[in-house]
Write a protein that holds these residues in place. Structure first.
Motif, PDB file in Angstrom:
ATOM      1  N   ILE A   1       0.798  -1.317  -0.095  1.00 26.15           N
ATOM      2  CA  ILE A   1      -0.216  -0.025  -0.118  1.00 26.15           C
ATOM      3  C   ILE A   1       0.804   1.286  -0.042  1.00 26.15           C
ATOM      4  N   ASP A   2       0.597   1.927  -1.318  1.00 21.56           N
ATOM      5  CA  ASP A   2       1.635   3.302  -1.357  1.00 21.56           C
ATOM      6  C   ASP A   2       0.958   4.470  -1.889  1.00 21.56           C
ATOM      7  N   PRO A   3       0.149   5.076  -0.764  1.00 20.13           N
ATOM      8  CA  PRO A   3      -0.470   6.455  -1.522  1.00 20.13           C
ATOM      9  C   PRO A   3       0.337   7.255  -2.105  1.00 20.13           C
ATOM     10  N   ILE A   4       1.491   7.607  -1.712  1.00 18.48           N
ATOM     11  CA  ILE A   4       2.347   8.535  -2.249  1.00 18.48           C
ATOM     12  C   ILE A   4       2.835   8.208  -3.401  1.00 18.48           C
TER      13      ILE A   4
ATOM     14  N   ILE B   1     -21.078  -3.587   8.086  1.00 20.39           N
ATOM     15  CA  ILE B   1     -19.570  -3.886   8.100  1.00 20.39           C
ATOM     16  C   ILE B   1     -18.643  -2.440   8.482  1.00 20.39           C
ATOM     17  N   HIS B   2     -18.116  -2.316   9.294  1.00 23.06           N
ATOM     18  CA  HIS B   2     -17.245  -1.623   9.860  1.00 23.06           C
ATOM     19  C   HIS B   2     -15.867  -1.651   9.339  1.00 23.06           C
ATOM     20  N   ASP B   3     -15.817  -1.155   8.136  1.00 24.37           N
ATOM     21  CA  ASP B   3     -14.311  -1.060   7.246  1.00 24.37           C
ATOM     22  C   ASP B   3     -13.801   0.129   7.295  1.00 24.37           C
ATOM     23  N   SER B   4     -13.330   0.484   8.601  1.00 24.27           N
ATOM     24  CA  SER B   4     -12.349   1.608   8.616  1.00 24.27           C
ATOM     25  C   SER B   4     -11.031   1.569   7.704  1.00 24.27           C
ATOM     26  N   TYR B   5     -10.517   0.335   7.836  1.00 23.24           N
ATOM     27  CA  TYR B   5      -9.387  -0.113   7.026  1.00 23.24           C
ATOM     28  C   TYR B   5      -9.347   0.590   5.683  1.00 23.24           C
ATOM     29  N   ARG B   6     -10.576   0.368   5.029  1.00 23.34           N
ATOM     30  CA  ARG B   6     -10.827   0.665   3.641  1.00 23.34           C
ATOM     31  C   ARG B   6     -11.217   2.438   3.277  1.00 23.34           C
ATOM     32  N   ILE B   7     -11.707   2.879   4.569  1.00 26.23           N
ATOM     33  CA  ILE B   7     -11.853   4.326   4.421  1.00 26.23           C
ATOM     34  C   ILE B   7     -10.470   4.933   4.545  1.00 26.23           C
ATOM     35  N   SER B   8      -9.539   4.200   5.511  1.00 26.99           N
ATOM     36  CA  SER B   8      -8.062   4.953   5.399  1.00 26.99           C
ATOM     37  C   SER B   8      -7.618   4.718   4.068  1.00 26.99           C
ATOM     38  N   TYR B   9      -7.702   3.660   3.556  1.00 27.36           N
ATOM     39  CA  TYR B   9      -6.962   3.412   2.160  1.00 27.36           C
ATOM     40  C   TYR B   9      -7.472   4.566   1.026  1.00 27.36           C
ATOM     41  N   LEU B  10      -8.664   4.717   1.130  1.00 23.71           N
ATOM     42  CA  LEU B  10      -9.150   5.454   0.010  1.00 23.71           C
ATOM     43  C   LEU B  10      -8.797   6.868   0.294  1.00 23.71           C
ATOM     44  N   ARG B  11      -9.008   7.410   1.576  1.00 21.31           N
ATOM     45  CA  ARG B  11      -8.604   8.886   2.047  1.00 21.31           C
ATOM     46  C   ARG B  11      -7.096   8.962   1.873  1.00 21.31           C
ATOM     47  N   GLN B  12      -6.265   8.140   2.163  1.00 26.41           N
ATOM     48  CA  GLN B  12      -4.790   8.441   1.811  1.00 26.41           C
ATOM     49  C   GLN B  12      -4.518   8.708   0.205  1.00 26.41           C
ATOM     50  N   HIS B  13      -5.177   7.737  -0.387  1.00 28.85           N
ATOM     51  CA  HIS B  13      -5.094   7.880  -1.947  1.00 28.85           C
ATOM     52  C   HIS B  13      -5.495   9.039  -2.552  1.00 28.85           C
ATOM     53  N   ILE B  14      -6.780   9.594  -2.035  1.00 29.10           N
ATOM     54  CA  ILE B  14      -7.457  10.977  -2.524  1.00 29.10           C
ATOM     55  C   ILE B  14      -6.719  11.724  -1.932  1.00 29.10           C
ATOM     56  N   ILE B  15      -6.167  11.851  -1.063  1.00 27.28           N
ATOM     57  CA  ILE B  15      -5.365  13.144  -0.369  1.00 27.28           C
ATOM     58  C   ILE B  15      -3.938  13.176  -1.470  1.00 27.28           C
TER      59      ILE B  15
ATOM     60  N   MET C   1      -3.867  12.388  -4.566  1.00 25.30           N
ATOM     61  CA  MET C   1      -4.581  12.966  -5.772  1.00 25.30           C
ATOM     62  C   MET C   1      -4.739  14.446  -5.677  1.00 25.30           C
ATOM     63  N   LYS C   2      -5.106  14.957  -4.556  1.00 28.11           N
ATOM     64  CA  LYS C   2      -5.336  16.521  -4.468  1.00 28.11           C
ATOM     65  C   LYS C   2      -3.996  17.079  -4.396  1.00 28.11           C
ATOM     66  N   GLU C   3      -2.902  16.204  -3.911  1.00 29.84           N
ATOM     67  CA  GLU C   3      -1.515  17.007  -3.907  1.00 29.84           C
ATOM     68  C   GLU C   3      -1.208  16.929  -5.375  1.00 29.84           C
ATOM     69  N   ALA C   4      -1.485  16.164  -5.997  1.00 28.25           N
ATOM     70  CA  ALA C   4      -1.116  15.979  -7.771  1.00 28.25           C
ATOM     71  C   ALA C   4      -1.646  17.247  -8.417  1.00 28.25           C
ATOM     72  N   ILE C   5      -2.758  17.376  -8.013  1.00 26.53           N
ATOM     73  CA  ILE C   5      -3.647  18.363  -8.655  1.00 26.53           C
ATOM     74  C   ILE C   5      -2.907  20.036  -8.397  1.00 26.53           C
ATOM     75  N   LYS C   6      -2.728  19.841  -7.096  1.00 27.89           N
ATOM     76  CA  LYS C   6      -1.793  21.225  -6.707  1.00 27.89           C
ATOM     77  C   LYS C   6      -0.506  21.197  -7.480  1.00 27.89           C
ATOM     78  N   ASP C   7       0.109  19.986  -7.973  1.00 25.22           N
ATOM     79  CA  ASP C   7       1.472  19.959  -8.409  1.00 25.22           C
ATOM     80  C   ASP C   7       1.102  20.321 -10.024  1.00 25.22           C
TER      81      ASP C   7
END
Length: 488
Positions: free
Chosen positions: A360-363, A398-412, A414-420
């Motif tokens: 798992i590598d959001p960056i 289904i309490h899938d906080s792990y999936r929320i964390s995964y998606l959240r980190q990747h969306i963050i 993406m937002k940084e790339a848009i700023k780039d």
């Protein structure tokens, strides 16, 4: 262009949504005139960390053809989207989807792959799907070929290894464009075209029992035929609907050098070149020079038609889409060890991994977005990204906080790339609803924001249940990505 201000958020009109493939959700594999596909003759894997889709030879193929059940072949049943599409699209609309990426099953339109006339029941089904999407103002993003070519083309031509498959595909795309074109603005040609170097699932060509060199020859020749067919489909669409957009689709296998050692850096560069070769052809319209040495050293000869290079040059895609799940590490003396079951390379000691061994590598997504933008300067679209996990249903929740964390980190990122400065069209996370896993054909590897009551053997009620991540993504879309907090 110099500007004092730079983008801070996702642009207005950003296309938020989700993505599926016909062979993983539809089911109804033998209803309403549909033909058998290559996806539906691949058995469920016995080892979840080993890919199953390419273990097809003449014996296993004919065993599958003569087996008329779904027990060993889960992609035949999917999650019955064929009968639940209205319910599922309503749930997508509840999340706020702006776009839904799905594939048209070629064999539902042309059961044998090269029928003269289309199967009307197949056209009618996708018309009904589009009508539901229009009801909720959800734009379709349609993949024309997503690992589900008609099996009869394997039996007749050995799939894409034969040049005659180009004409069959473009007969199919012409029918689809003419029938659905006024209702669809965004298209993709071949899903993760670069994975055709792995074999059958993408080429439809049986190559078991061949030497490594012979396999490479067959696979790259097959992929050349796909590249030409993709360019011709682009030409067809632009002639019919000049303002519509058609893109390529790449499985982005971002890799890092294992060390600053120059040999490792060069090995990583070579791995990236082989990955980006396909988008280079589809975006730039020609084979990149760096592949000439690779072809020569592996004694590969690409047989081209007289007009092939002109067809590629004159019909580049409008945008680049890609899937992003993981990154790998490359070193000069690497032995091709599998990472998870989707890539070869080394493991990165700085990253965590999923239960299936996918690191798992959001960056890495931000890195990929910047590199693709710098290379092509064409709009990008993240059309697959998600986490396969074993969800536990407790009291119908289904309490899938792990999936929320995964998606959240990747969306963050993406937002940084848009700023780039990256121009990003949209994001269709993979598996808005639980589906059959591509790589292992199991149900227990769940990606969805919507739970489907079905197990690996196909048992269950098929009831749809919203997960915690459903409500989280609903909030993300409603705020156009400005609220990414973990709270629902």
């Amino acid at each position: 262009m110099y500007q004092e201000n730079y983008p801070q958020n996702f642009p207005t009109g950003f296309l938020w949504g989700g993505a599926t493939a016909a062979n993983q959700v539809e089911g109804a594999w033998n209803l309403d005139g549909k033909g058998l596909t290559t996806a539906e003759v691949v058995k469920k894997a016995t080892n979840r960390k080993k890919m199953s889709m390419d273990a097809v030879d003449q014996v296993t193929l004919h065993q599958a053809i003569n087996d008329h059940t779904t027990m060993l072949y889960p992609k035949r049943r999917g999650v019955d989207f064929y009968h639940h599409y209205a319910e599922d699209i309503k749930l997508f609309a509840e999340m706020g989807f702006k776009v839904y990426r799905f594939s048209i099953a070629w064999a539902r339109i042309l059961p044998h792959g090269d029928d003269k006339q289309p199967n009307q029941a197949g056209l009618d089904f996708y018309d009904r799907v589009l009508t539901e999407l229009e009801k909720y103002q959800i734009q379709p993003l349609i993949t024309l070929s997503h690992y589900e070519m008609p099996l009869d083309l394997t039996l007749k031509y050995n799939g894409w290894s034969d040049r005659r498959t180009i004409a069959a595909f473009n007969h199919y795309t012409q029918i689809v464009f003419e029938h659905f074109g006024q209702r669809v603005k965004y298209w993709l040609t071949f899903n993760e075209i670069n994975t055709g170097t792995w074999g059958f699932h993408a080429t439809g060509a049986i190559d078991q029992g061949l030497s490594k060199q012979q396999q490479l020859q067959l696979r790259y020749q097959s992929l050349h035929h796909q590249l030409v067919a993709s360019a011709l489909a682009t030409k067809q669409l632009h002639e019919l609907y000049p303002t519509d957009k058609i893109g390529c689709m790449l499985a982005r296998m971002q890799t890092y050098p294992a060390s600053p050692k120059p040999e490792d850096v060069r090995a990583a560069q070579l791995a990236d070149q082989k990955n980006l070769f396909f988008s280079d052809v589809q975006v730039r319209g020609e084979y990149p020079a760096f592949m000439n040495r690779y072809f020569a050293e592996n004694k590969l000869i690409i047989k081209m038609g007289t007009d092939d290079q002109a067809i590629l040059a004159n019909n580049p895609v409008d945008f680049i889409s890609f899937s992003y799940y993981m990154t790998t590490v490359t070193k000069a003396d690497q032995d091709g060890t599998a990472v998870g079951n989707m890539a070869t390379g080394g493991r990165n000691p700085y990253l965590k991994e999923s239960a299936w061994g996918w690191q798992i590598d959001p960056i890495g997504l931000r890195i990929t977005l910047n590199e693709l933008w710098d290379r092509y300067q064409k709009p990008l679209f993240v059309v697959e990204n998600g986490l396969g996990a074993q969800d536990k249903l407790v009291n119908d929740q289904i309490h899938d906080s792990y999936r929320i964390s995964y998606l959240r980190q990747h969306i963050i990122q993406m937002k940084e790339a848009i700023k780039d400065g990256v121009k990003l069209l949209g994001y269709t996370m993979w598996g808005p609803i639980d589906l059959i896993s591509f790589s292992t054909s199991e149900m227990s590897k769940r990606y969805g924001l919507i739970y489907v009551d079905q197990d690996d053997l196909g048992r269950g009620t098929l009831t749809r249940i919203r997960k915690d991540s459903f409500y989280w993504y609903q909030k993300v879309i409603a705020t156009n990505g400005t609220d990414l907090s973990d709270n629902q």
